[in-house]
Design a protein around this motif. Structure first.
Motif, PDB file in Angstrom:
ATOM      1  N   ALA A  42       0.488  -8.254  -7.319  1.00 43.58           N
ATOM      2  CA  ALA A  42      -0.620  -8.529  -6.670  1.00 43.58           C
ATOM      3  C   ALA A  42      -1.814  -7.438  -7.013  1.00 43.58           C
ATOM      4  O   ALA A  42      -1.559  -6.507  -7.462  1.00 43.58           O
ATOM      5  CB  ALA A  42      -0.500  -8.180  -5.177  1.00 43.58           C
ATOM      6  N   LYS A  43      -2.934  -7.948  -7.135  1.00 46.22           N
ATOM      7  CA  LYS A  43      -4.087  -7.311  -7.493  1.00 46.22           C
ATOM      8  C   LYS A  43      -4.359  -6.117  -6.529  1.00 46.22           C
ATOM      9  O   LYS A  43      -4.798  -4.698  -7.067  1.00 46.22           O
ATOM     10  CB  LYS A  43      -5.317  -8.063  -7.373  1.00 46.22           C
ATOM     11  N   ASP A  44      -3.774  -6.041  -5.346  1.00 48.15           N
ATOM     12  CA  ASP A  44      -3.959  -4.960  -4.455  1.00 48.15           C
ATOM     13  C   ASP A  44      -2.778  -3.853  -4.445  1.00 48.15           C
ATOM     14  O   ASP A  44      -2.842  -2.982  -3.818  1.00 48.15           O
ATOM     15  CB  ASP A  44      -4.024  -5.592  -2.962  1.00 48.15           C
ATOM     16  N   CYS A  45      -1.995  -4.292  -5.225  1.00 48.49           N
ATOM     17  CA  CYS A  45      -0.846  -3.330  -5.343  1.00 48.49           C
ATOM     18  C   CYS A  45      -1.050  -1.804  -5.459  1.00 48.49           C
ATOM     19  O   CYS A  45      -1.678  -1.844  -6.616  1.00 48.49           O
ATOM     20  CB  CYS A  45       0.230  -3.776  -6.454  1.00 48.49           C
ATOM     21  N   HIS A  46      -0.534  -0.976  -4.796  1.00 47.49           N
ATOM     22  CA  HIS A  46      -0.797   0.604  -4.841  1.00 47.49           C
ATOM     23  C   HIS A  46       0.506   1.189  -5.526  1.00 47.49           C
ATOM     24  O   HIS A  46       0.527   2.278  -5.511  1.00 47.49           O
ATOM     25  CB  HIS A  46      -1.483   1.027  -3.568  1.00 47.49           C
ATOM     26  N   ILE A  47       1.610   0.344  -5.347  1.00 46.71           N
ATOM     27  CA  ILE A  47       2.957   1.047  -5.667  1.00 46.71           C
ATOM     28  C   ILE A  47       3.252   1.712  -7.008  1.00 46.71           C
ATOM     29  O   ILE A  47       2.697   1.108  -8.100  1.00 46.71           O
ATOM     30  CB  ILE A  47       3.958  -0.013  -5.541  1.00 46.71           C
ATOM     31  N   GLN A  48       3.059   3.030  -7.241  1.00 47.00           N
ATOM     32  CA  GLN A  48       3.520   3.661  -8.297  1.00 47.00           C
ATOM     33  C   GLN A  48       4.884   4.207  -8.614  1.00 47.00           C
ATOM     34  O   GLN A  48       5.269   4.051  -9.891  1.00 47.00           O
ATOM     35  CB  GLN A  48       2.592   5.171  -8.045  1.00 47.00           C
ATOM     36  N   LYS A  49       5.641   3.945  -7.731  1.00 41.84           N
ATOM     37  CA  LYS A  49       7.139   4.131  -8.156  1.00 41.84           C
ATOM     38  C   LYS A  49       7.903   3.270  -6.795  1.00 41.84           C
ATOM     39  O   LYS A  49       7.669   2.967  -5.858  1.00 41.84           O
ATOM     40  CB  LYS A  49       7.751   5.795  -7.887  1.00 41.84           C
ATOM     41  N   ILE A  50       9.062   2.508  -7.495  1.00 48.99           N
ATOM     42  CA  ILE A  50       9.831   1.966  -6.843  1.00 48.99           C
ATOM     43  C   ILE A  50      11.247   2.051  -7.238  1.00 48.99           C
ATOM     44  O   ILE A  50      11.525   1.908  -8.558  1.00 48.99           O
ATOM     45  CB  ILE A  50       9.514   0.462  -6.841  1.00 48.99           C
ATOM     46  N   SER A  51      12.132   2.089  -6.433  1.00 45.88           N
ATOM     47  CA  SER A  51      13.492   2.323  -6.890  1.00 45.88           C
ATOM     48  C   SER A  51      14.363   1.258  -5.944  1.00 45.88           C
ATOM     49  O   SER A  51      14.272   1.139  -4.778  1.00 45.88           O
ATOM     50  CB  SER A  51      14.097   3.649  -6.041  1.00 45.88           C
ATOM     51  N   TYR A  82       0.749  -1.119   0.154  1.00 46.59           N
ATOM     52  CA  TYR A  82      -0.111   0.061   0.128  1.00 46.59           C
ATOM     53  C   TYR A  82       0.842   1.141   0.002  1.00 46.59           C
ATOM     54  O   TYR A  82       0.301   2.256   0.219  1.00 46.59           O
ATOM     55  CB  TYR A  82      -1.077  -0.218   1.223  1.00 46.59           C
ATOM     56  N   CYS A  83       2.192   1.165  -0.281  1.00 50.09           N
ATOM     57  CA  CYS A  83       3.009   2.310  -0.264  1.00 50.09           C
ATOM     58  C   CYS A  83       2.921   2.845  -1.708  1.00 50.09           C
ATOM     59  O   CYS A  83       2.641   2.134  -2.784  1.00 50.09           O
ATOM     60  CB  CYS A  83       4.411   1.801  -0.077  1.00 50.09           C
ATOM     61  N   SER A  84       3.096   4.038  -1.929  1.00 51.03           N
ATOM     62  CA  SER A  84       2.988   4.746  -3.209  1.00 51.03           C
ATOM     63  C   SER A  84       4.304   4.988  -3.901  1.00 51.03           C
ATOM     64  O   SER A  84       4.452   4.705  -5.214  1.00 51.03           O
ATOM     65  CB  SER A  84       2.076   6.109  -3.280  1.00 51.03           C
TER      66      SER A  84
END
Length: 1077
Positions: free
Chosen positions: A731-740, A706-708
């Motif tokens: 995952a269907k619930d994934c809220h991540i928009q940016k990942i480093s 649930y991190c963005s």
């Protein structure tokens, strides 16, 4: 209709009766009747034209034609002409045209056939409009009473400003977790949605070739506005504003259905809408009907879609749960559209295959909350004070995402501020709800009254409060959220008592023609009252309070009952007791109990319960499984409510300082999971750089969903962690928009896990994998995913040993992918071969905006290929070719392309062995180019000659904003030429001349230019041998220049004393200018 209006104006309605729609018979005048009847005969077809076309079916038309032909109204040729007209509507239109062209007797024959027919089609032709208007009037009157409760007078926050979000089914979080846990985990953010739907699009097909939905489901947490949406839709439809093709809207609440046991579909309609005397006309499919089933979560029966007995007969009586099940399944009323609203957990009980459209209602954003406060609490600066308090207490802010809780929070805080100091404002949800109940009990008490004992003030409410708590608790255990009058009496609640300010403040009465029911103002209020009952009762109970009517093993003492409550909470798969135990824990804090002193019967508190509970909760934090679940995170919420926050503050401080490495035991991981929900440090980005390893990632995995913006840099991650993160991103619930994932040890195998995730992920927009080891193989896997991925817009693959092979694979993906906006390939050993593949892709790609190819091995051939691409590509705006091997020949080719390219806005060419001849070509290009805003030529030996070429170009160029000429071997003559151009150029804002030899004369020329130039904002003259005199020239010139905001004069041999003099002069002449000296 004009005739009707005329009659309405001159005739007494009490002496008229309806006769065939708007043909009236006056009880006192025969002549009027005959006149009206004559008029109707001639206009009957015109009047019913729309109904004839809309409701006549092929079988009905066939019977009509047979009759008309039999009585001699139609000839065989006319019948043939009608049947060959095409679609059924065209055939009806042809029929009415032919009949209208004949005498009045033909029209009468058609009318008589319709009037004497028993078919539903005939009844709708004759009565449809009057039935619809009467039904709309009934609904408007019925829902008018809800106007004040539902309306938000602020136009920016009404229902129409918050359209429904079309989503791809319900997420796992929605199906399995408590409403507040859903809101907390996502921090009130919107789910990734396909599109927005307004009221007018609710029942519309999504595309021209798709069908309207039969079953629509609108899900939302308690208090989000589902019923408000339904009521607003009904009003708008009744007023003719939306869904005008729908003839009948039949709204039901599950509160109404709870009062029924066994009945048929037709009888259900008759009960709710007695004015619809022929339900078969409404439900038969001849006209479009919408059935609304509002509040599935309040249904006391369980829908069983696997074992319910099939039923397709609208007259057959079945149990209410089977009736609803068969309607949703489509066995009953297959032609009727169905709109169901529900909280998400219960909505998930409907099989996905039966639902054609799933929508959600968005809650308040932080901006919406601020608008709400400003609109409703503007006096005495309450709005700003409440907003400041919410911002400093994130848990309260997140709850305000739900509009109905926002009302509770704002009203309560304002009430407190009117009577106490701001230091006493509640910091926890328990405190807030305690003050809310106290406020409701005090409503109506005159302000400024003499001091009286709280016991006297609340004496009449104590019994009611206790009985409401008991009702709330046992209702919560049974998942029961609406209550009948019989339920209230069973728990000792007198119906008169709930009319008091306390009763009416916590209970809402719902009633219709079929039922009367009560519910708590909000689910959280029911949970709070349940906690107060359990808290008081557990101090004297000797049996398990969770067993209302059955015997149980003795449980004596508050601590045993407290443990029992937590055991039930941890075992509840749907988390429906999470908030209950938060409130229960919060009541152990004396400051939360204080407002309830007059409402609860409290014994002496020895003060040991709070530290005992803190120890109990912390021991459970350390135990449990290796994965941090939301049940575990709820323990940290309980610590917050208890106001025992030492551990919470410790982990939050380490998170803020980036010093979590080596400190993440399971207890700390649970707290970190909690902070991911509520900490301001995590609201914009979650920085876990250098803090995690495989074990902690596995432990935190469900909470990272649930991190963005997730930063996981420099964690020494290897491919095994990528498998975990790949599953996270899939995952269907994934809220991540940016990942480093920069600066880890991810290889080609790890890239494979990421690429699999990119095939299905719909939220990730930015992926940073720089400084890893994915190689050409990893690049190929990511490239394959890019061919189908449509959400990623930024990909950083710098320093990954991609080589030409990896670059060729990415280039191939760019020929297909048109959504990636930024691609960074710095330091990847890319030569002309890789560059050639990229440039071929750029000729076909129309999406890429930024391309970073710094520090590679691209030569003249690659530059020429890029030049050809730039002549065709009209989307690339930022191109970085720093530190390659372009030389003059390559840059001259690019300069030629810039003359015709009108898309590129920034070009970085530093460290490319460029000399004056290539600079001349660039200068010539700038004279005609109108889009270039940044040109970077640092560390190229262009000399004075090159700078003079550029200066001449600046006299006519009006687009360039930034020119970087650090270390280009420029001297006084170049500086003088640049100064002259600044006297005429009024668009250049940044000029960087670091590391040259401008000297005193050059500084003098630039100083004179600054006196007239009004565009330059930043000037860097560091290390330019200006000396004291040159610096003084510049400082003096600033007296007449008010645009410059930054100037750098470091490294110019001025000395400390001189630097102070110059610095003081600049501050005096240009106080808004920052100086480095």
């Amino acid at each position: 209709m004009e005739k009707k209006t005329h009659y309405d104006s001159i005739m007494d309605r009490s002496k008229r009766i309806m006769w065939q729609d708007d043909c009236y018979v006056d009880l006192q005048s025969t002549s009027s009747s005959q006149s009206s009847h004559t008029v109707t005969k001639g206009s009957w077809i015109n009047k019913h034209q729309d109904q004839l076309q809309r409701f006549i079916t092929s079988p009905f038309l066939e019977g009509m034609l047979t009759h008309l032909k039999k009585v001699g109204v139609l000839s065989s040729a006319e019948e043939t002409r009608i049947l060959k007209a095409g679609q059924i509507q065209d055939q009806v239109n042809t029929l009415t045209t032919i009949i209208s062209g004949k005498d009045a007797q033909s029209s009468d024959t058609l009318r008589d056939f319709v009037e004497k027919s028993d078919c539903p089609e005939a009844q709708l032709i004759l009565n449809h409009d009057s039935m619809v208007e009467a039904h709309k009037g009934v609904l408007l009157r019925r829902y008018e009473q809800h106007r004040d409760r539902d309306s938000i007078s602020c136009s920016k926050l009404d229902i129409t400003s918050r359209p429904l979000l079309l989503v791809d089914g319900l997420s796992d979080l929605q199906q399995k977790e408590h409403d507040l846990m859903q809101v907390g985990a996502t921090r009130g953010g919107k789910r990734n949605h396909l599109r927005q739907l307004g009221l007018d699009k609710l029942l519309e097909p999504l595309t021209r070739v798709s069908l309207p939905p039969r079953v629509s489901l609108t899900a939302g947490v308690a208090g989000i506005g589902k019923t408000t949406w339904v009521r607003h839709f009904i009003k708008k439809w009744s007023q003719g504003s939306v869904c005008t093709d729908v003839s009948f809207v039949l709204p039901f609440t599950f509160c109404e259905l709870n009062s029924l046991e066994k009945l048929s579909a037709e009888r259900l309609v008759k009960l709710a809408f007695p004015h619809l005397t022929e339900p078969s006309l409404v439900l038969g499919g001849s006209c479009r009907t919408l059935l609304i089933l509002d509040g599935l979560d309040e249904f006391h029966c369980t829908l069983n879609f696997s074992d319910a007995a099939p039923c397709s007969d609208t007259k057959k009586e079945v149990s209410i749960e089977d009736l609803v099940t068969n309607i949703i399944r489509g066995n009953l009323l297959p032609d009727v559209a169905v709109w169901v609203t529900s909280r998400p957990g219960v909505a998930s009980l409907i099989p996905g295959g039966l639902v054609d459209r799933v929508t959600e209602i968005p809650g308040f954003s932080p901006a919406d909350i601020q608008i709400f406060l400003d609109h409703h609490f503007s006096e005495m600066d309450y709005a700003s004070k409440i907003w400041a308090h919410l911002r400093s207490h994130k848990i309260l802010m997140v709850m305000c995402y739900i509009p109905s809780i926002c009302w509770i929070v704002a009203d309560t805080l304002m009430y407190i501020m009117q009577s106490e100091t701001q230091e006493n404002l509640p910091r926890t949800c328990t405190e807030l709800y305690a003050h809310f109940c106290s406020m409701r009990a005090e409503v109506g008490e005159p302000r400024g009254r003499e001091s009286v004992k709280m016991e006297q003030l609340h004496g009449s409410n104590r019994k009611l409060f206790g009985n409401l708590g008991r009702l709330a608790f046992y209702g919560l255990l049974k998942h029961k959220y609406t209550f009948s009058e019989q339920d209230l009496r069973a728990y000792g609640i007198d119906l008169l008592s709930i009319q008091s300010s306390l009763g009416s403040g916590v209970l809402v009465r719902e009633e219709s023609t079929m039922y009367t029911a009560y519910r708590f103002t909000h689910l959280t209020l029911q949970e709070f009252l349940a906690a107060t009952f359990y808290y008081v009762s557990s101090k004297r109970a000797i049996f398990d309070l969770f067993s209302e009517s059955t015997m149980s093993w003795p449980k004596i003492g508050f601590q045993n009952h407290f443990r029992n409550a937590f055991q039930h909470s941890q075992q509840a798969e749907d988390g429906h007791l999470d908030v209950f135990v938060r409130f229960l824990t919060g009541l152990l804090c004396p400051v939360a109990l204080k407002p309830l002193a007059g409402l609860l019967t409290l014994g002496k508190d020895d003060g040991n319960q709070k530290p005992w509970a803190a120890g109990f909760l912390q021991s459970h934090l350390a135990g449990g499984g290796c994965v941090v679940s939301l049940r575990a995170v709820n323990l940290a919420y309980c610590l917050q409510e208890l106001q025992h926050t030492e551990l919470l503050r410790s982990v939050e401080e380490d998170l803020r300082l980036g010093s979590l490495a080596g400190k993440l035991s399971r207890a700390q991981c649970v707290v970190l999971g909690y902070l991911l929900h509520v900490s301001p440090e995590c609201s914009e980005q979650t920085n876990l750089t250098g803090s995690l390893n495989y074990t902690t990632v596995k432990c935190l995995l469900p909470q990272l969903l649930y991190c963005s913006h997730l930063r996981l840099e420099n964690n020494h991650f290897k491919d095994d962690v990528m498998e975990l993160l790949g599953s996270l991103l899939s995952a269907k619930d994934c809220h991540i928009q940016k990942i480093s994932l920069a600066e880890n040890a991810v290889s080609s195998k790890g890239a494979k896990a990421l690429s699999r995730a990119l095939l299905v992920n719909r939220t990730l927009t930015s992926l940073n994998v720089q400084k890893n080891l994915i190689g050409a193989g990893g690049a190929k896997r990511i490239a394959e995913a890019l061919k189908t991925n449509r959400t990623l817009t930024k990909l950083i693959l710098c320093s990954n040993q991609l080589g030409d092979k990896g670059t060729v694979a990415l280039a191939e993906a760019l020929t297909i992918n048109q959504t990636l906006l930024s691609l960074q390939l710095q330091s990847n050993s890319i030569s002309n071969r890789g560059m050639t593949a990229l440039t071929k892709a750029l000729r076909l790609n129309h999406g890429l905006v930024s391309l970073n190819l710094r520090e590679n091995s691209i030569g003249v051939e690659g530059a020429k290929n890029m030049a050809h691409a730039l002549q065709e590509n009209n989307s690339l705006q930022n191109l970085d070719l720093t530190a390659n091997l372009l030389h003059d020949e390559g840059v001259q080719a690019i300069a030629g392309a810039i003359k015709v390219n009108q898309a590129l806005t920034s070009l970085h060419l530093q460290w490319n062995f460029i000399k004056s001849s290539a600079t001349k070509a660039l200068a010539q290009a700038l004279r005609s180019n109108t889009t270039m805003q940044l040109l970077d030529l640092q560390e190229n030996a262009i000399g004075n000659e090159g700078v003079i070429f550029l200066a001449e170009a600046l006299k006519t160029n009006s687009s360039l904003h930034t020119l970087c000429l650090q270390g280009v071997s420029a001297g006084t003559s170049g500086a003088v030429a640049m100064a002259k151009s600044l006297m005429t150029n009024q668009t250049l804002q940044t000029l960087d001349l670091r590391g040259n030899a401008v000297g005193m004369e050059g500084a003098k020329a630039l100083a004179n230019a600054l006196k007239s130039n009004r565009s330059l904002k930043s000037l860097n003259l560091q290390e330019n041998s200006l000396g004291m005199d040159g610096a003084i020239f510049i400082a003096t010139a600033l007296k007449g220049n008010h645009q410059l905001t930054y100037i750098n004069l470091q490294g110019n041999g001025i000395g400390e004393s001189g630097a102070k003099v110059i610095s003081d002069a600049i501050r005096t002449n240009a106080p808004g200018c920052m100086v480095d000296i």
